[in-house]
Design a protein around this motif. Structure first.
Motif, short mmCIF file in Angstrom:
data_model
loop_
_atom_site.label_atom_id
_atom_site.label_comp_id
_atom_site.label_asym_id
_atom_site.label_seq_id
_atom_site.Cartn_x
_atom_site.Cartn_y
_atom_site.Cartn_z
N THR A 31 0.78 -1.29 0.16
CA THR A 31 -0.12 0.15 -0.11
C THR A 31 0.93 1.31 -0.08
O THR A 31 1.93 1.35 0.60
CB THR A 31 -1.05 -0.04 1.31
N ALA A 32 0.37 2.41 -0.68
CA ALA A 32 1.31 3.39 -0.64
C ALA A 32 0.47 4.87 -0.77
O ALA A 32 -0.85 4.49 -0.85
CB ALA A 32 1.97 3.76 -2.00
N THR A 33 1.01 5.84 0.02
CA THR A 33 0.28 7.20 -0.12
C THR A 33 0.91 7.71 -1.51
O THR A 33 2.12 7.72 -1.59
CB THR A 33 0.92 7.82 1.12
N GLY A 86 5.52 4.07 -0.30
CA GLY A 86 4.97 2.78 0.09
C GLY A 86 5.33 1.98 1.39
O GLY A 86 6.49 2.27 2.01
N ASN A 87 4.92 0.86 1.76
CA ASN A 87 5.29 -0.02 2.94
C ASN A 87 5.90 -1.08 2.54
O ASN A 87 6.17 -2.29 3.07
CB ASN A 87 4.21 -0.29 3.84
N GLY A 105 8.03 1.71 -7.66
CA GLY A 105 8.21 2.24 -8.90
C GLY A 105 6.99 3.14 -9.30
O GLY A 105 5.91 2.94 -8.92
N CYS A 106 7.63 4.36 -10.13
CA CYS A 106 6.34 5.14 -10.77
C CYS A 106 6.59 5.21 -12.27
O CYS A 106 7.81 4.89 -12.77
CB CYS A 106 6.54 6.47 -10.30
N HIS A 128 10.84 1.24 3.06
CA HIS A 128 9.81 2.33 2.99
C HIS A 128 10.16 3.07 1.74
O HIS A 128 10.01 4.13 1.75
CB HIS A 128 9.26 2.96 4.17
N ALA A 129 10.05 2.18 0.59
CA ALA A 129 10.43 3.20 -0.62
C ALA A 129 9.67 4.25 -1.06
O ALA A 129 8.54 4.12 -0.93
CB ALA A 129 10.66 2.25 -1.80
#
Length: 142
Positions: A66-68, A107-108, A113-114, A132-133
């Protein structure tokens, strides 16, 4: 009588100057033809349709991450998505002449990647491997 003249000569001069200036400007408009507007549709530039831009934001990483995610929308306004499940993508379609595409995600997981895709072409991509990349992608003029 002399006192009346000494008190009113400045307002009288101001009125004379304003009237003289107004008459001069109105006559100059006629001399240079600025009041003659002729519209000829054959001499007008053709309106060129701007093709829509299709921007796709993508965040990728290990399943279950999960990511913000923070990104700019089509109007360059910041948006935030909390606890987004990865993989995540968001499409934008716009006809504005230039778009600034920017996305940031944290993320956790140990890998994140984006990617920013504009009209089917990958314009920016980054894969980060760390605790926590956090990753970011930017396209200044899409």
């Amino acid at each position: 009588m002399g006192r009346l003249i000494t008190r009113t000569w400045i307002p009288i001069v101001m009125v004379v100057v304003a009237v003289t200036g107004g008459v001069t400007v109105s006559r100059l408009h006629g001399v240079f033809g600025s009041d003659q507007h002729v519209s000829d549709p054959s001499s007008a530039d053709a309106i060129v349709a701007i093709s829509p831009k299709r921007v796709v934001y993508e965040i990728f990483g290990p399943a279950g991450t999960t990511a913000t995610i923070n990104y700019l929308d089509a109007n360059a306004q910041p948006r935030e998505v909390d606890s987004a499940t990865i993989p995540w993508s968001f499409p934008i379609e716009t006809t504005v002449s230039a778009v600034i595409a920017h996305i940031v995600a944290q993320g956790n997981s140990e890998s994140l990647g984006c990617r920013i895709i504009v009209n089917g072409v990958v314009r920016d991509q980054l894969l980060v491997n760390s605790h926590h990349a956090q990753t970011t992608c930017l396209v200044k003029s899409a």
